[in-house]
Design a protein around this motif. Structure first.
Motif, PDB file in Angstrom:
ATOM      1  N   GLY A 103       0.794  -1.218   0.000  1.00 50.63           N
ATOM      2  CA  GLY A 103       0.000   0.000   0.000  1.00 50.63           C
ATOM      3  C   GLY A 103       0.826   1.266   0.000  1.00 50.63           C
ATOM      4  O   GLY A 103       0.346   2.329  -0.400  1.00 50.63           O
ATOM      5  N   ASP A 104       2.109   1.158   0.415  1.00 51.61           N
ATOM      6  CA  ASP A 104       2.957   2.346   0.459  1.00 51.61           C
ATOM      7  C   ASP A 104       3.711   2.569  -0.847  1.00 51.61           C
ATOM      8  O   ASP A 104       4.355   3.598  -1.028  1.00 51.61           O
ATOM      9  N   ASP A 105       3.637   1.596  -1.748  1.00 49.13           N
ATOM     10  CA  ASP A 105       4.357   1.704  -3.012  1.00 49.13           C
ATOM     11  C   ASP A 105       3.531   2.524  -3.991  1.00 49.13           C
ATOM     12  O   ASP A 105       2.418   2.134  -4.349  1.00 49.13           O
ATOM     13  N   PRO A 106       4.036   3.689  -4.451  1.00 48.33           N
ATOM     14  CA  PRO A 106       3.230   4.532  -5.352  1.00 48.33           C
ATOM     15  C   PRO A 106       2.997   3.852  -6.690  1.00 48.33           C
ATOM     16  O   PRO A 106       3.833   3.090  -7.184  1.00 48.33           O
ATOM     17  N   ILE A 107       1.838   4.116  -7.274  1.00 46.78           N
ATOM     18  CA  ILE A 107       1.503   3.577  -8.586  1.00 46.78           C
ATOM     19  C   ILE A 107       2.021   4.536  -9.647  1.00 46.78           C
ATOM     20  O   ILE A 107       1.713   5.724  -9.633  1.00 46.78           O
ATOM     21  N   ARG A 108       2.825   4.008 -10.552  1.00 46.45           N
ATOM     22  CA  ARG A 108       3.385   4.817 -11.641  1.00 46.45           C
ATOM     23  C   ARG A 108       2.700   4.383 -12.938  1.00 46.45           C
ATOM     24  O   ARG A 108       2.948   3.302 -13.440  1.00 46.45           O
ATOM     25  N   ARG A 109       1.848   5.229 -13.441  1.00 41.96           N
ATOM     26  CA  ARG A 109       1.032   4.872 -14.595  1.00 41.96           C
ATOM     27  C   ARG A 109       1.434   5.705 -15.806  1.00 41.96           C
ATOM     28  O   ARG A 109       1.737   6.886 -15.681  1.00 41.96           O
ATOM     29  N   ARG A 110       1.452   5.051 -16.975  1.00 41.02           N
ATOM     30  CA  ARG A 110       1.708   5.750 -18.229  1.00 41.02           C
ATOM     31  C   ARG A 110       0.384   6.008 -18.937  1.00 41.02           C
ATOM     32  O   ARG A 110      -0.584   5.284 -18.758  1.00 41.02           O
ATOM     33  N   ASP A 111       0.370   7.053 -19.759  1.00 49.47           N
ATOM     34  CA  ASP A 111      -0.813   7.301 -20.581  1.00 49.47           C
ATOM     35  C   ASP A 111      -1.097   6.070 -21.442  1.00 49.47           C
ATOM     36  O   ASP A 111      -0.189   5.490 -22.033  1.00 49.47           O
ATOM     37  N   GLY A 112      -2.362   5.682 -21.473  1.00 49.09           N
ATOM     38  CA  GLY A 112      -2.761   4.570 -22.321  1.00 49.09           C
ATOM     39  C   GLY A 112      -2.689   3.209 -21.666  1.00 49.09           C
ATOM     40  O   GLY A 112      -3.007   2.201 -22.306  1.00 49.09           O
ATOM     41  N   ASP A 113      -2.278   3.132 -20.392  1.00 52.11           N
ATOM     42  CA  ASP A 113      -2.171   1.826 -19.730  1.00 52.11           C
ATOM     43  C   ASP A 113      -3.502   1.081 -19.754  1.00 52.11           C
ATOM     44  O   ASP A 113      -3.546  -0.119 -20.053  1.00 52.11           O
ATOM     45  N   ALA A 114      -4.587   1.772 -19.423  1.00 52.78           N
ATOM     46  CA  ALA A 114      -5.891   1.112 -19.374  1.00 52.78           C
ATOM     47  C   ALA A 114      -6.307   0.618 -20.754  1.00 52.78           C
ATOM     48  O   ALA A 114      -6.780  -0.520 -20.904  1.00 52.78           O
ATOM     49  N   GLU A 115      -6.101   1.443 -21.769  1.00 51.40           N
ATOM     50  CA  GLU A 115      -6.496   1.064 -23.127  1.00 51.40           C
ATOM     51  C   GLU A 115      -5.693  -0.146 -23.620  1.00 51.40           C
ATOM     52  O   GLU A 115      -6.238  -1.049 -24.261  1.00 51.40           O
ATOM     53  N   ARG A 116      -4.394  -0.150 -23.317  1.00 49.14           N
ATOM     54  CA  ARG A 116      -3.571  -1.289 -23.749  1.00 49.14           C
ATOM     55  C   ARG A 116      -3.997  -2.570 -23.048  1.00 49.14           C
ATOM     56  O   ARG A 116      -4.054  -3.646 -23.666  1.00 49.14           O
ATOM     57  N   LEU A 117      -4.317  -2.481 -21.762  1.00 50.60           N
ATOM     58  CA  LEU A 117      -4.718  -3.671 -21.018  1.00 50.60           C
ATOM     59  C   LEU A 117      -6.069  -4.184 -21.501  1.00 50.60           C
ATOM     60  O   LEU A 117      -6.272  -5.401 -21.659  1.00 50.60           O
ATOM     61  N   VAL A 118      -6.987  -3.291 -21.760  1.00 53.45           N
ATOM     62  CA  VAL A 118      -8.295  -3.687 -22.296  1.00 53.45           C
ATOM     63  C   VAL A 118      -8.120  -4.390 -23.641  1.00 53.45           C
ATOM     64  O   VAL A 118      -8.750  -5.424 -23.908  1.00 53.45           O
ATOM     65  N   ALA A 119      -7.259  -3.852 -24.500  1.00 55.47           N
ATOM     66  CA  ALA A 119      -7.048  -4.450 -25.820  1.00 55.47           C
ATOM     67  C   ALA A 119      -6.472  -5.860 -25.698  1.00 55.47           C
ATOM     68  O   ALA A 119      -6.861  -6.765 -26.447  1.00 55.47           O
ATOM     69  N   LYS A 120      -5.563  -6.081 -24.764  1.00 54.55           N
ATOM     70  CA  LYS A 120      -4.995  -7.420 -24.562  1.00 54.55           C
ATOM     71  C   LYS A 120      -6.076  -8.398 -24.102  1.00 54.55           C
ATOM     72  O   LYS A 120      -6.138  -9.539 -24.581  1.00 54.55           O
ATOM     73  N   LEU A 121      -6.900  -7.971 -23.174  1.00 57.20           N
ATOM     74  CA  LEU A 121      -7.953  -8.853 -22.668  1.00 57.20           C
ATOM     75  C   LEU A 121      -8.991  -9.155 -23.742  1.00 57.20           C
ATOM     76  O   LEU A 121      -9.467 -10.292 -23.858  1.00 57.20           O
ATOM     77  N   ARG A 122      -9.344  -8.165 -24.528  1.00 60.10           N
ATOM     78  CA  ARG A 122     -10.292  -8.411 -25.632  1.00 60.10           C
ATOM     79  C   ARG A 122      -9.719  -9.419 -26.609  1.00 60.10           C
ATOM     80  O   ARG A 122     -10.405 -10.356 -27.032  1.00 60.10           O
TER      81      ARG A 122
END
Length: 319
Positions: A210-229
């Motif tokens: 919980g103390d480890d910050p989340i480092r997110r790049r633009d498009g992470d959600a879209e790329r993950l959705v595309a892989k799952l689809r």
């Protein structure tokens, strides 16, 4: 098995990174090597190409004369298309055989034109050896001795830096010294790849600090959705919900009925989304990737959303 796609523009140093990953224990499947293998003397594809484009594409020793093939196959759009129709299925099947035969926990597919051929959805992660085009041009001319006009033409025919960065999950900066690149790969392996592979093998989500910050790049959600689809056959709606920048991604898959949700369960686990809790609700899943905190809810028809879709223990052999 953790499936990784590795790419980079000409002159980026992709082979250097592939060798560094291999030194950590990854098996590397080189797309260029396979493309040469399938047209070697004795391979059925060589006879097919000779029948299609003429025996003049063969050298005196019976091997493929690549320059002659290029002169014929790239003479017009129809011939180029036909070459792809003949070669791509054979390369695809040979590559699939190599993946299937591998016992490695991490398999890296080294593909120069991964983004150009829209292959990024087929891996758990795609890694980009990231070097700006201007730096790559200088390397090609000054280090490899390539003609500048030829180098510029080759770079122009490939995807742009921006397109590659948008398509890939992880960027590996290879503009510095070999030691600096090796350090980046070491950190990536130790902090993400090794754990991701172990989690996939154990069919468990990544441990979260919980103390480890989340480092997110633009498009992470879209790329993950595309892989799952892609991994579920492009037949089920999958969406990303709005989340705070410092919160895990939240995804929803609409499975329809509970039977379909149960059938999808092994696929989702293999794609890196095992049940969030051992023995818990298999409709609530969490990413096995320690570098991408994410939750996936499998939604069924009204009335049974959130209900368990069956134990996965009995299906371990199917994964």
């Amino acid at each position: 098995m953790l499936r990784i796609g590795l790419t980079g523009g000409i002159g980026a140093g992709k082979s250097t990174v592939a060798n560094l990953l291999a030194a950590h224990g990854a098996e590397v499947i080189d797309a260029d090597v396979i493309a040469r293998e399938v047209v070697a003397p004795g391979e059925p594809l060589l006879d097919v190409l000779a029948a299609e484009f003429g025996s003049a594409i063969l050298a005196a020793d019976g091997s493929l004369d690549r320059a002659r093939l290029a002169a014929v196959a790239f003479a017009d759009a129809a011939s180029t298309k036909r070459l792809g129709e003949l070669m791509h299925p054979v390369i695809r099947d040979r590559t699939a055989d190599r993946f299937a035969a591998s016992n490695a926990e991490v398999v890296v597919h080294d593909v120069p034109l991964l983004v150009e051929n829209h292959m990024e959805v087929g891996y758990h992660l795609t890694l980009l050896v990231d070097v700006p085009a201007a730096v790559r041009l200088a390397r090609l001319v000054e280090t490899r001795g390539m003609d500048r006009a030829d180098a510029e033409s080759r770079i122009a025919r490939q995807a742009t830096d921006e397109t590659r960065r948008a398509a890939c999950d992880v960027l590996i900066d290879n503009t510095g010294t070999p030691a600096a690149t090796a350090e980046l790969v070491d950190v990536l392996w130790d902090s993400r790849l090794a754990s991701f592979a172990a989690n996939l093998a154990a069919q468990r989500p990544a441990a979260r600090d919980g103390d480890d910050p989340i480092r997110r790049r633009d498009g992470d959600a879209e790329r993950l959705v595309a892989k799952l689809r892609h991994g579920t056959g492009e037949t089920h709606p999958i969406t990303a919900e709005d989340t705070a920048p410092d919160a895990p991604l939240s995804l929803v898959l609409d499975a329809g009925d509970a039977r379909t949700a149960e059938a999808l369960a092994p696929q989702l686990t293999a794609l890196g989304f095992p049940p969030a809790e051992s023995g818990g609700d298999t409709a609530v899943r969490a990413s096995a990737d320690p570098g991408q905190p994410a939750e996936l809810r499998v939604r069924t028809t009204a009335g049974d959303a959130g209900t368990p879709v069956g134990s996965e223990g009995a299906r371990d052999g199917a994964e």
